[in-house]
Design a protein around this motif. Structure first.
Motif, PDB file in Angstrom:
ATOM      1  N   TYR A   5       0.831  -1.200   0.000  1.00 55.68           N
ATOM      2  CA  TYR A   5       0.000   0.000   0.000  1.00 55.68           C
ATOM      3  C   TYR A   5       0.870   1.257   0.000  1.00 55.68           C
ATOM      4  N   ARG A   9       0.616   4.386  -2.603  1.00 57.49           N
ATOM      5  CA  ARG A   9       0.433   5.792  -2.194  1.00 57.49           C
ATOM      6  C   ARG A   9       1.476   6.681  -2.853  1.00 57.49           C
ATOM      7  N   ARG A  13       0.546   9.599  -5.500  1.00 58.40           N
ATOM      8  CA  ARG A  13       0.966  10.955  -5.122  1.00 58.40           C
ATOM      9  C   ARG A  13       1.838  11.577  -6.208  1.00 58.40           C
ATOM     10  N   TYR A  20      -4.762  12.870  -5.209  1.00 60.15           N
ATOM     11  CA  TYR A  20      -4.288  12.213  -3.997  1.00 60.15           C
ATOM     12  C   TYR A  20      -4.591  13.077  -2.772  1.00 60.15           C
ATOM     13  N   VAL A  23      -8.277  12.897  -1.900  1.00 56.06           N
ATOM     14  CA  VAL A  23      -8.614  11.642  -1.212  1.00 56.06           C
ATOM     15  C   VAL A  23      -8.229  11.730   0.259  1.00 56.06           C
ATOM     16  N   ARG A  24      -7.015  12.196   0.529  1.00 55.39           N
ATOM     17  CA  ARG A  24      -6.530  12.221   1.905  1.00 55.39           C
ATOM     18  C   ARG A  24      -7.316  13.200   2.773  1.00 55.39           C
ATOM     19  N   THR A  29     -10.757   7.926   6.469  1.00 56.74           N
ATOM     20  CA  THR A  29      -9.479   7.211   6.458  1.00 56.74           C
ATOM     21  C   THR A  29      -9.644   5.756   6.039  1.00 56.74           C
ATOM     22  N   HIS A  32      -9.220   5.171   2.302  1.00 55.69           N
ATOM     23  CA  HIS A  32      -7.992   5.572   1.608  1.00 55.69           C
ATOM     24  C   HIS A  32      -7.278   4.400   0.933  1.00 55.69           C
ATOM     25  N   ILE A  36      -6.817   4.301  -3.160  1.00 53.44           N
ATOM     26  CA  ILE A  36      -5.458   4.424  -3.675  1.00 53.44           C
ATOM     27  C   ILE A  36      -5.083   3.189  -4.488  1.00 53.44           C
ATOM     28  N   THR A 237     -19.048  10.797   2.181  1.00 51.24           N
ATOM     29  CA  THR A 237     -18.292  10.910   0.929  1.00 51.24           C
ATOM     30  C   THR A 237     -18.781  12.066   0.051  1.00 51.24           C
TER      31      THR A 237
END
Length: 289
Positions: A5, A9, A13, A20, A23-24, A29, A32, A36, A237
């Protein structure tokens, strides 16, 4: 799995920094890792099928698709991207069906060489763009299956709008590669050609100006139709979906402003406007938690 993972990421990124960050900041959390992993898988698929002859690209897709489906069935993955994808599908079972549809639709991308007609563009959106979008959207979907058809229809509206904006924004880059995402019949109607777009004159820019207005209006219609999507996803969301729609509105305004000069290069929204969207939706996201 943590290492796999982590690699995804870093990958996302690097190639999609703005997405990215959204999303963060805007998604819970717990979503994520899966989001990703899905984004990294899409990127890696595109990378593998984007170069070489048609036969080489088809072979690359077949080999990659076989490895991906095996990973989804629990077999040892051949790379970190598929390790993360397999783990994400185990935690979010709806992802497996979407991966299968995306791989099936990726054949449209392998064979893509521009569009002759509007019908061909629509087939591309149905066959490839929508399945790609649903890889992410399925992770944000309501559990209420009664709204599933409406959810997918609004997703279809949004991805068509996004795809049309992309085709306009990428016009100069695509023309340099020998094809563009605007239907050939529309180019000819405005006295344009891919060859002319590769070395634009003032006459080309003038013809393109009207075509951009027409194509931007089609994107605007689909973006407007997509707005109810915000109310078809869980509350936590909604800031992310709202930001996605608002960013596309900014991108659409930017390509409209540039008009015929898109033959010389793409258009980007003003950074302060993008940051304002992100800040507003970050505050909304914090209120939902």
């Amino acid at each position: 799995m943590t290492a796999a993972y982590g690699q995804q990421r870093a990958l996302v990124r690097r190639f999609k920094a703005e997405e990215y960050l959204a999303v963060r900041l805007l998604l819970p959390t717990r979503l994520h890792p899966a989001v990703i992993a899905a984004a990294a898988f899409m990127h890696e698929t595109d990378r593998r099928i984007d170069t070489g002859t048609s036969d080489a690209r088809r072979k690359a897709l077949e080999e990659w698709g076989t490895a991906a489906l095996k990973a989804l069935d629990g077999a040892p993955a051949t790379c970190a991207t598929l390790s993360a994808l397999g783990d994400a599908a185990m935690r979010h079972p709806q992802l497996k069906q979407r991966v299968e549809a995306f791989l099936q639709g990726a054949r449209h991308e392998v064979d893509y060489a521009g569009f002759g007609t509007e019908d061909e563009l629509q087939s591309y959106v149905d066959g490839y763009s929508l399945p790609a979008f649903m890889l992410l959207a399925c992770l944000l979907e309501q559990e209420n299956r009664a709204e599933a058809a409406a959810f997918e229809s609004r997703c279809r509206d949004l991805i068509e709008a996004m795809q049309r904006v992309d085709f306009l924004d990428d016009l100069a880059e695509d023309a340099a590669q020998g094809h563009v995402g605007l239907p050939g019949e529309e180019l000819r109607r405005h006295g344009l050609s891919v060859e002319g777009l590769r070395a634009p004159t003032e006459a080309v820019r003038a013809g393109l100006e009207q075509l951009v207005r027409e194509q931007a209006e089609l994107a605007h219609e689909r973006l407007t139709a997509s707005r109810p999507l915000v109310n078809l996803v869980p509350r936590h969301t909604r800031p992310f979906i709202t930001a996605m729609v608002q960013v596309q509105e900014l991108r659409l305004r930017a390509v409209r402003r540039k008009g015929g000069s898109l033959a010389d290069g793409g258009a980007r929204p003003a950074l302060p406007a993008l940051l304002r969207v992100l800040a507003r939706q970050y505050r909304a996201a914090r209120r939902t938690r």
